[in-house]
Design an enzyme around this catalytic site. Structure first.
Site: not given
Lengths: 139, 416
Positions: B133, B210, B213, B236, B374
């Site tokens: 991202h 990261d 997600q 999220k 993104c």
């Protein structure tokens, strides 16, 4: 003497009044998008590009006999349809008429969301650029 | 805390009861029932999370870590209890390793800046992947530019998987840190981060993950992963916006200098010299997002009550169902066909532009994400302007998928 900008806007509003549901309306926009003349790929240069987050728009303008003529394109067909409407409204008018025109038609035909900054399809910047070109050529 | 006793069948009636906890899903959009399939951008919030925020303001609103008065004590206790909840959620070894941030982006920027300031030098390298991202690209680009370091990129293959075989040739003595996503936001690929972490650690290179997600769908154990940093966002995973987490190994958080200065992060301040507070407070300058933290803790409790295993099974069931229906549409092309995937379905239909599809789906009450998500480098790799992305949460149901299918077919008909 051609139609003035507001006459064209009113004409478009009338045209859209015929549509009963959103499907018909979008079908019409898609049709207009398909009919918009394809511009020469060589014209699709970086300086004519308006890079929206979602779709891209290319806009070219030239002055002829004191009137501004626009050609434009987009990679998305709905955006092309909207582009075609905007060209129909603005193209062939004097810089003064374009610079002073109030664009009320988009709101009246219920497509304002396409001009919201969050939709980021490049249309809002395109209108701004159309106007800027006209303003730069005011006599 | 992670083991729930009952595992629900992915199509059990209980899921309807969970769906009912999300009031927003009852609303109409453009005179159609809402089919919310943009969960990878942001999830909806269950009523319990919304209530936790309201309760905080109605019953205990006061600044934390400051006062001796009752409300301040109450809010501080709840705030620090929430930190414990996060610690258990990702199995960190201590709550000191949990730093509250504004979100994943903020957490990555914190590490890029604080780590970069002391650990990255001219000629050094930072390794990311081609799946990242923008928020796991740009902060590293910025620090590399500042420090005269180089950004290296682990490529991907046609399936949207990392080319792991190229990793050894990209890690060397100059590599200072590896920053990789756990799950790709645009394609849904689950990356083999355990292997990447091991390979990096063999050369004593720290790894940032990261996890934005990943946390909504997977059970994350930072000790088992042995990652040095793990970042994720609350919004999220059923929690409010504006709250996120940076997990950092004790040794790293102690070593790094603060990202921001201000109140809360200091021990003593003089005009000549300031000493910093202990971790994690050293990295939490200013009054924190208290209701966000409490909302995050409530969201975690809610997810754990359902059970992460049940959630995962439910979401993959919905994903599979959607895939089977959509794959039957002529011209359907899935982008990102990795073996290991999260419930994210990125696709195109022939040469139709994602924007056009997105507009027409919205007119029919279906919320998906269209565009480059993104991740412009990923789109450049596949040479596409973007994709249509439907992403699933356990509170979605079969009707949402039928609505997506029908709306998509209608859109295609209109555009063709």
């Amino acid at each position: 003497m051609g139609k003035c900008i507001n006459d064209i806007q009113d004409e478009i509003i009338e045209e859209f009044e015929l549509f009963e549901d959103w499907m018909d309306k979008y079908e019409h926009i898609v049709e207009m998008g398909k009919k918009l003349p394809v511009i020469d790929p060589a014209m699709k240069t970086e300086d004519r590009l308006i890079d929206g987050c979602q779709s891209q728009v290319w806009l070219a303008a030239h002055l002829s006999d004191g009137k501004v003529f626009y050609t434009a394109d987009s990679d998305a067909i709905i955006t092309r349809g909207m582009v075609s409407l905007l060209i129909r409204v603005f193209s062939g008018h004097t810089p003064d008429e374009i610079a002073n025109a109030e664009l009320y038609m988009v709101d009246r035909i219920g497509l304002t969301s396409h001009l919201s900054p969050t939709r980021s399809n490049g249309l809002l910047s395109m209108i701004k650029r159309m106007k800027t070109y006209a303003k730069a050529h005011l006599t | 805390m992670k083991t729930n006793i009952v595992t629900y069948a992915p199509n059990a009636p209980i899921w309807q009861a969970y769906r009912n906890d999300f009031s927003i899903l009852d609303r109409d959009v453009n005179n159609k029932p809402l089919a919310y399939l943009d969960n990878a951008a942001s999830s909806q919030k269950p009523n319990k999370v919304i209530k936790a925020i309201v309760d905080y303001y109605e019953q205990m609103n006061a600044n934390v870590h400051r006062g001796v008065h009752t409300l301040s004590q109450l809010s501080t206790d709840a705030f620090e209890e929430a930190r414990k909840t996060v610690q258990f959620f990702i199995n960190a070894s201590s709550e000191r390793e949990i730093v509250f941030t504004k979100g994943t982006t903020n957490a990555i920027n914190l590490v890029a800046y604080s780590f970069g300031r002391t650990e990255i030098h001219p000629g050094d390298e930072v390794l990311i992947s081609a799946l990242e991202h923008h928020s796991n690209i740009v902060p590293w680009q910025m620090i590399c530019q500042d420090k005269g370091a180089k950004l290296k990129v682990l490529p991907i293959n046609e399936q949207g998987e990392l080319c792991l075989d190229q990793l050894p040739s990209l890690i060397n003595k100059k590599t200072r840190i590896v920053a990789i996503s756990h799950v790709s936001n645009s394609l849904g690929t689950i990356n083999p981060i355990r292997q990447i972490i091991d390979m990096a650690h063999q050369q004593d290179i720290p790894v940032l993950i990261d996890g934005a997600q990943a946390v909504p769908h997977l059970s994350v154990d930072v000790q088992a992963l042995d990652c040095d940093f793990y970042c994720f966002s609350g919004h999220k995973m059923l929690a409010p916006t504006g709250i996120g987490v940076l997990y950092g190994k004790d040794k790293w958080l102690n070593k790094l200098t603060p990202f921001e200065g201000g109140g809360e992060m200091i021990k003593s301040v003089g005009f000549e010299h300031t000493t910093y507070n202990d971790i994690p407070f050293k990295f939490e300058a200013g009054t924190p997002h208290i209701e966000g933290v409490l909302g995050l803790a409530k969201a975690i409790e809610y997810m754990l009550d359902i059970g992460l295993k049940s959630i995962k099974a439910r979401e993959m069931y919905l994903y599979q169902l959607a895939y089977e229906r959509l794959a039957a549409i002529p011209g359907f092309k899935m982008i990102g066909t990795a073996k290991e995937k999260a419930p994210v379905l990125s696709f195109l239909i022939d040469n139709l532009h994602p924007y056009d599809i997105g507009v027409l789906l919205d007119k029919q009450g279906v919320a998906v994400r269209t565009g480059h998500h993104c991740t412009q480098p990923v789109m450049h790799f596949f040479n596409i302007p973007g994709t249509i992305r439907a992403s699933f949460s356990f509170y979605n149901n079969e009707d949402d998928i039928l609505q997506l299918d029908a709306a998509l077919q209608k859109a295609i008909k209109l555009l063709s």
